[in-house]
Design an enzyme around this catalytic site. Structure first.
Site, PDB file in Angstrom:
ATOM      1  N   ASP A 171       0.831  -1.198   0.000  1.00 19.47           N
ATOM      2  CA  ASP A 171       0.000   0.000   0.000  1.00 19.47           C
ATOM      3  C   ASP A 171       0.873   1.258   0.000  1.00 19.47           C
ATOM      4  OD1 ASP A 171      -2.564   1.539   0.481  1.00 19.47           O
ATOM      5  OD2 ASP A 171      -1.515   1.988   2.343  1.00 19.47           O
TER       6      ASP A 171
ATOM      7  N   GLU B  98      -2.205  -5.215  -3.602  1.00 19.07           N
ATOM      8  CA  GLU B  98      -1.230  -4.468  -2.809  1.00 19.07           C
ATOM      9  C   GLU B  98      -0.173  -5.392  -2.223  1.00 19.07           C
ATOM     10  OE1 GLU B  98      -3.800  -0.608  -1.301  1.00 19.07           O
ATOM     11  OE2 GLU B  98      -3.765  -2.394  -0.030  1.00 19.07           O
TER      12      GLU B  98
END
Length: 239
Positions: free
Chosen positions: A56, A127
């Protein structure tokens, strides 16, 4: 895992990422949901949430760096563009396009979950794979993966205007055309308290301009606003 079980992950890495992993466990972990660990506690002890946390951060840095160095728009607009690129729907769709689902390890219950839950799992896995690429090959490799699968969609996002917050955009349009502020009303609620689905209508004056459905009132409002903007667009084309 046996060699036969590992092979599909290396094939995926070669075809979709562009290289084989020296540490294939990184990719396998990136595609392992918490629920799978809960069902296989004796043989599996790591899921993808730590890699997701890392990925992320890498994703946000990569997108921010690209936008800053390639566009001169004000901070507020660049922030909206970035939000559109990295939101759950966008990265979930990227994971879907790449074929993550066939390699995702998750519980039987999660496999049969709702479309919303599936999209969230795909986004988290996307992610996590970025995190795995970063650990395996470094930032440049992760950045290239993001450019190919996320930043390549910027043009279509800008062309469609989907980067704009639908509710804010609708308010601008409705005030300009009808001199009214949109009002959102709940039309229907279905399902148990822990998994409700809401349907809302957005009214401009006394006219229903659009309906939206979602797992929260806020989500349903966004969908209703999108529908209303389509209505305004169609009205404009007819004139």
């Amino acid at each position: 895992m046996s060699g036969m079980q590992i092979a599909p992950y290396q094939e995926f890495a070669r075809e979709k990422i562009g290289f084989e992993f020296q540490n294939i466990d990184l990719l396998i972990t990136a595609l392992t949901h918490r629920s799978y660990v809960n069902e296989h506690k004796k043989s599996v002890n790591e899921h993808n949430e730590r890699l997701e946390f890392l990925g992320d951060a890498v994703l946000e840095l990569s997108v921010t760096d690209y936008l800053f160095n390639n566009h001169s728009e004000p901070e507020g607009i660049l922030t909206s563009w970035r939000s559109s690129l990295v939101r759950t729907e966008s990265i979930g769709e990227a994971g879907d396009r790449l074929g993550y689902e066939r390699l995702l390890r998750m519980s039987r219950g999660e496999k049969n979950g709702s479309t919303r839950a599936r999209q969230q799992i795909l986004a988290n896995a996307f992610e996590a794979v970025i995190g795995a690429i970063y650990l395996e090959k470094g930032y440049d490799a992760a950045d290239e993966f993001i450019k190919q699968n996320i930043l390549s969609k910027l043009g279509s996002i800008l062309e469609s205007g989907s980067w704009r917050d639908p509710k804010s955009h609708l308010q601008e349009v409705s005030q300009r055309i009808d001199n009214h502020t949109p009002v959102y009303r709940v039309l229907e609620e279905v399902g148990p308290d822990h998994d409700k689905i809401f349907t809302l209508g957005v009214y401009v004056g006394d006219k229903l301009m659009g309906k939206g459905t979602g797992p929260s009132k806020q989500n349903a409002q966004q969908e209703a606003a999108k529908a209303a903007l389509i209505t305004y667009d169609e009205q404009t084309k007819k004139k």
